[in-house]
Design a protein around this motif. Structure first.
Motif, PDB file in Angstrom:
ATOM      1  N   ALA A  38      39.443  18.151  87.468  1.00  0.00           N
ATOM      2  CA  ALA A  38      39.682  17.530  86.165  1.00  0.00           C
ATOM      3  C   ALA A  38      40.924  18.117  85.502  1.00  0.00           C
ATOM      4  CB  ALA A  38      38.461  17.703  85.269  1.00  0.00           C
ATOM      5  N   ALA A  39      41.098  19.444  85.609  1.00  0.00           N
ATOM      6  CA  ALA A  39      42.269  20.094  85.021  1.00  0.00           C
ATOM      7  C   ALA A  39      43.557  19.633  85.705  1.00  0.00           C
ATOM      8  CB  ALA A  39      42.126  21.614  85.119  1.00  0.00           C
ATOM      9  N   SER A  40      43.509  19.458  87.025  1.00  0.00           N
ATOM     10  CA  SER A  40      44.691  18.990  87.763  1.00  0.00           C
ATOM     11  C   SER A  40      45.075  17.578  87.339  1.00  0.00           C
ATOM     12  CB  SER A  40      44.426  19.030  89.263  1.00  0.00           C
ATOM     13  OG  SER A  40      44.202  20.354  89.704  1.00  0.00           O
ATOM     14  N   ARG A  41      44.078  16.715  87.197  1.00  0.00           N
ATOM     15  CA  ARG A  41      44.362  15.336  86.775  1.00  0.00           C
ATOM     16  C   ARG A  41      44.888  15.302  85.337  1.00  0.00           C
ATOM     17  NH1 ARG A  41      39.894  14.668  90.112  1.00  0.00           N
ATOM     18  NH2 ARG A  41      38.407  15.005  88.411  1.00  0.00           N
ATOM     19  N   TYR A  42      44.381  16.182  84.503  1.00  0.00           N
ATOM     20  CA  TYR A  42      44.871  16.266  83.122  1.00  0.00           C
ATOM     21  C   TYR A  42      46.344  16.643  83.109  1.00  0.00           C
ATOM     22  CZ  TYR A  42      45.250  17.831  78.272  1.00  0.00           C
ATOM     23  OH  TYR A  42      45.651  18.003  76.965  1.00  0.00           O
TER      24      TYR A  42
ATOM     25  N   MET B  14      25.540  14.743  92.086  1.00  0.00           N
ATOM     26  CA  MET B  14      25.160  16.014  92.688  1.00  0.00           C
ATOM     27  C   MET B  14      25.108  17.116  91.652  1.00  0.00           C
ATOM     28  SD  MET B  14      24.213  17.379  95.480  1.00  0.00           S
ATOM     29  CE  MET B  14      23.892  19.023  96.093  1.00  0.00           C
ATOM     30  N   LEU B  15      26.019  17.071  90.683  1.00  0.00           N
ATOM     31  CA  LEU B  15      26.018  18.054  89.602  1.00  0.00           C
ATOM     32  C   LEU B  15      24.729  17.959  88.783  1.00  0.00           C
ATOM     33  CD1 LEU B  15      27.551  20.213  87.972  1.00  0.00           C
ATOM     34  CD2 LEU B  15      28.562  18.354  86.635  1.00  0.00           C
ATOM     35  N   VAL B  16      24.283  16.737  88.527  1.00  0.00           N
ATOM     36  CA  VAL B  16      23.038  16.539  87.779  1.00  0.00           C
ATOM     37  C   VAL B  16      21.843  17.058  88.582  1.00  0.00           C
ATOM     38  CG1 VAL B  16      21.476  14.809  86.820  1.00  0.00           C
ATOM     39  CG2 VAL B  16      23.936  14.586  86.469  1.00  0.00           C
ATOM     40  N   ILE B  17      21.825  16.775  89.878  1.00  0.00           N
ATOM     41  CA  ILE B  17      20.725  17.234  90.738  1.00  0.00           C
ATOM     42  C   ILE B  17      20.662  18.758  90.773  1.00  0.00           C
ATOM     43  CG2 ILE B  17      19.856  17.305  93.099  1.00  0.00           C
ATOM     44  CD1 ILE B  17      19.421  14.644  91.722  1.00  0.00           C
TER      45      ILE B  17
ATOM     46  N   ALA C 261      33.067  24.831  89.374  1.00  0.00           N
ATOM     47  CA  ALA C 261      34.457  25.278  89.523  1.00  0.00           C
ATOM     48  C   ALA C 261      35.303  24.210  90.204  1.00  0.00           C
ATOM     49  CB  ALA C 261      34.511  26.580  90.310  1.00  0.00           C
ATOM     50  N   PHE C 262      34.743  23.583  91.237  1.00  0.00           N
ATOM     51  CA  PHE C 262      35.453  22.528  91.967  1.00  0.00           C
ATOM     52  C   PHE C 262      35.746  21.327  91.061  1.00  0.00           C
ATOM     53  CE2 PHE C 262      34.865  18.483  94.263  1.00  0.00           C
ATOM     54  CZ  PHE C 262      35.993  18.506  95.068  1.00  0.00           C
TER      55      PHE C 262
ATOM     56  N   GLY D 134      24.481  29.931  92.868  1.00  0.00           N
ATOM     57  CA  GLY D 134      25.822  30.117  93.432  1.00  0.00           C
ATOM     58  C   GLY D 134      26.471  28.790  93.780  1.00  0.00           C
ATOM     59  N   LEU D 135      25.675  27.891  94.391  1.00  0.00           N
ATOM     60  CA  LEU D 135      26.194  26.566  94.722  1.00  0.00           C
ATOM     61  C   LEU D 135      26.553  25.792  93.462  1.00  0.00           C
ATOM     62  CD1 LEU D 135      26.796  24.478  96.896  1.00  0.00           C
ATOM     63  CD2 LEU D 135      24.394  23.757  96.798  1.00  0.00           C
TER      64      LEU D 135
END
Length: 252
Positions: free
Chosen positions: A60-64, A182-185, A54-55, A47-48
């Motif tokens: 990334a979508a906002s910056r694009y 953190m995503l990799v971990i 999603a975050f 879940g995390l």
């Protein structure tokens, strides 16, 4: 980037293998209570992981979208400044219009040559030099124009200059490295837990689940990174550059 993605894929496969190995070793110690506890841990970690993906994807979508809008804003700013050259004395206009055309060419090239950073930097330097020449030429010509011309031309030139700074900062703004770490971990933790859960599966089932899990997770990370670094991968902003290309055609 390609090597990073390949390394991530095989890292996930390795973590799944380690998790399965641990699961097979501890298979004799499994009880109904321990299974329930393990399921609760898996649910929390996965879940995390979903929330973090999603975050990151949302950012990334906002910056694009911001980068896309900035291209349109720059096209509008250059167009406004170019059209207002009509307010300057006739003898000053040809030289400034030619510098505008060269400036626009440099601005287009600065982003179209990416991911060649060195070539892009050279084009940015050319555009900066032309920007200074345009400002100097326009302010000199304004001394022979009406005050109303200054009120229209100076803000347009300022806006044309400001948008270059905004685009430069936007090009350097990406997902912070600690978040990617953190995503990799979390991805590794999810892979270990998934491998642990696959301990009782047959060999063929394990291969299918391992490849599928590693491919989906790696593809998701790749799409996020590609979206956060447009012009460096499959995701591009060429369609937005069309506004600048159309403006270049009008200047000829």
């Amino acid at each position: 980037a390609f090597l990073i993605i390949i390394s991530l894929f095989f890292g996930i496969v390795l973590a799944l293998g380690v998790g399965r190995y641990l699961g097979r070793r501890n298979s004799s110690d499994k009880t109904e209570a321990s299974h329930i506890r393990l399921t609760a841990v898996e649910t929390a970690v996965f879940g995390l992981m979903g929330l973090l993906i999603a975050f990151i994807f949302s950012g990334a979508a906002s910056r694009y979208e911001i980068r896309r809008q900035q291209i349109v804003n720059e096209a509008n700013a250059i167009s406004s400044a170019y059209l207002r050259l009509d307010l300057l004395p006739a003898q000053a206009q040809p030289a400034l219009r030619e510098k505008f055309r060269l400036y626009l060419e440099a601005r287009i090239s600065a982003f179209r040559v990416l991911p060649d950073i060195e070539a892009s930097s050279k084009q940015v330097a050319v555009a900066t030099s032309l920007q200074k020449d345009i400002w100097a030429g326009a302010t000199a010509a304004l001394r022979e124009s009406s005050p109303q011309a200054s009120l229209l031309i100076v803000p347009a030139l300022n806006e044309m200059s400001n948008i270059t700074t905004e685009r430069a900062i936007a090009a350097l703004t990406h997902t912070p490295m600690p978040i990617l770490f953190m995503l990799v971990i979390l991805g590794s933790a999810c892979s270990l837990l998934a491998g642990y859960a696959m301990a009782s599966m047959g060999h063929r089932q394990v291969i299918v689940h391992t490849v599928t899990f590693a491919f989906i997770l790696t593809s998701t990370v790749y799409v996020i990174l590609d979206l956060d670094f447009p012009r460096f991968g499959l995701i591009q902003l060429d369609f937005a550059d069309q506004s600048l290309l159309d403006l270049r055609a009008l200047m000829k």
